[in-house]
Design an enzyme around this catalytic site. Sequence first.
Site, PDB file in Angstrom:
ATOM      1  N   ASN A   6      12.713 -53.325-101.641  1.00  0.00           N
ATOM      2  CA  ASN A   6      12.754 -53.890-100.288  1.00  0.00           C
ATOM      3  C   ASN A   6      11.421 -54.612-100.078  1.00  0.00           C
ATOM      4  OD1 ASN A   6      12.913 -54.473 -97.615  1.00  0.00           O
ATOM      5  ND2 ASN A   6      13.046 -52.347 -96.894  1.00  0.00           N
ATOM      6  N   LEU A   7      11.455 -55.926-100.165  1.00  0.00           N
ATOM      7  CA  LEU A   7      10.204 -56.692-100.080  1.00  0.00           C
ATOM      8  C   LEU A   7       9.722 -56.835 -98.634  1.00  0.00           C
ATOM      9  CD1 LEU A   7      10.798 -59.456-102.801  1.00  0.00           C
ATOM     10  CD2 LEU A   7       9.865 -57.155-103.071  1.00  0.00           C
ATOM     11  N   LYS A   8      10.559 -56.430 -97.690  1.00  0.00           N
ATOM     12  CA  LYS A   8      10.196 -56.456 -96.258  1.00  0.00           C
ATOM     13  C   LYS A   8       9.661 -57.845 -95.860  1.00  0.00           C
ATOM     14  CE  LYS A   8       9.597 -51.501 -96.354  1.00  0.00           C
ATOM     15  NZ  LYS A   8       8.983 -50.315 -95.798  1.00  0.00           N
ATOM     16  N   HIS A  88      18.016 -49.983 -91.787  1.00  0.00           N
ATOM     17  CA  HIS A  88      16.684 -49.581 -92.257  1.00  0.00           C
ATOM     18  C   HIS A  88      15.881 -49.036 -91.077  1.00  0.00           C
ATOM     19  CE1 HIS A  88      12.563 -49.771 -93.685  1.00  0.00           C
ATOM     20  NE2 HIS A  88      13.099 -49.584 -94.874  1.00  0.00           N
ATOM     21  N   GLU A 157      16.395 -42.129 -96.167  1.00  0.00           N
ATOM     22  CA  GLU A 157      14.989 -42.505 -96.057  1.00  0.00           C
ATOM     23  C   GLU A 157      14.387 -41.833 -94.827  1.00  0.00           C
ATOM     24  OE1 GLU A 157      14.085 -46.385 -98.205  1.00  0.00           O
ATOM     25  OE2 GLU A 157      14.728 -46.903 -96.203  1.00  0.00           O
ATOM     26  N   GLY A 163       6.406 -45.792 -96.009  1.00  0.00           N
ATOM     27  CA  GLY A 163       5.150 -46.528 -95.902  1.00  0.00           C
ATOM     28  C   GLY A 163       3.961 -45.650 -95.535  1.00  0.00           C
ATOM     29  N   SER A 193       8.088 -43.786 -99.771  1.00  0.00           N
ATOM     30  CA  SER A 193       6.885 -43.609-100.603  1.00  0.00           C
ATOM     31  C   SER A 193       7.188 -43.244-102.059  1.00  0.00           C
ATOM     32  CB  SER A 193       5.948 -42.576 -99.962  1.00  0.00           C
ATOM     33  OG  SER A 193       5.505 -43.046 -98.702  1.00  0.00           O
TER      34      SER A 193
HETATM   35  P1  PGA Z   1       8.037 -47.348 -98.853  1.00  0.00           P
HETATM   36  O1  PGA Z   1       9.255 -48.025 -98.075  1.00  0.00           O
HETATM   37  O2  PGA Z   1       8.456 -47.233-100.287  1.00  0.00           O
HETATM   38  O3  PGA Z   1       6.879 -48.276 -98.659  1.00  0.00           O
HETATM   39  O4  PGA Z   1       7.823 -46.014 -98.240  1.00  0.00           O
HETATM   40  C1  PGA Z   1      10.566 -47.620 -98.347  1.00  0.00           C
HETATM   41  C2  PGA Z   1      11.517 -48.430 -97.529  1.00  0.00           C
HETATM   42  O5  PGA Z   1      11.132 -48.880 -96.445  1.00  0.00           O
HETATM   43  O6  PGA Z   1      12.662 -48.651 -97.923  1.00  0.00           O
END
Ligand code: PGA
Length: 240
Positions: A6-8, A88, A157, A163, A193
């Site tokens: 997920n490149l956000k 998400h 998640e 994050g 994470s």
């Molecule tokens: P993260 O994000 O790996 O930075 O915790 C996961 C996600 O948002 O899907």
Amino acid sequence: MIVCANLKTNHTRSSVKSYLDAVGAFIDQNDIKARAVVFPPATALCASRGAITVGAQNAWPVENGSFTGEIGSEQLDEFATRALLIGHSERRHILGEGLDATKRKFDFFAGLDYEIFFCIGEPLEIKEAGFDVVTTYIKRQLDGIDLSYSRLTLAYEPVWAIGTGKTASSEDILSVHSAVKGLSDKPLLYGGSVKTGNAEEILSLDNVDGILVGTASWLSDRFCALLSVADKIMQGQEQQ
Ligand code: PGA
């Protein structure tokens, strides 16, 4: 095993192109069988290529219309995008997307036969209230979602793990995944994470069919390392 990046809100059109080139070459050179799925920002969408599925991080449940700042299926069609992330935690908790919106998105895009990656997970105060409260919360997120939809993948998640560098413990993942598998037999990913240092342990757990990775997927070589871990575990499972 499925490994999603997920490149956000990171990367540009040109850096996504380089990223996909690098991941594609790695998959070919190393004969990687783990499945790679990449969600770039909407500005960098492109068709799936080779072994890599490219999906959208978000879309509004319409073909087109007046929904300022959103894209609908007409825009996704232009890139031949056939996969979509829904629910998400950043959309739910930062951008205020409620249960009604996630369900409408699911119904609309399932109706168009999209592959859907549907995220669920509890915030910290729910986790602290105990396992039964967590499962009730997750069941509500899945209420009205067709859990037998053939192109559905679920992703657990926990919001407090995204994050933050805090990964759920193996016990947490095992118990929630087992509860979710009792509701749906669809592939179930863990996210929050995940990085190269903990991916092997997480991917080896029962009822974990893959990972959805944010931060540790933003550099292509780190994402490739995660694909390698998943691939190694798949090979081990085949030999058993
Ligand atoms: P993260 O994000 O790996 O930075 O915790 C996961 C996600 O948002 O899907």
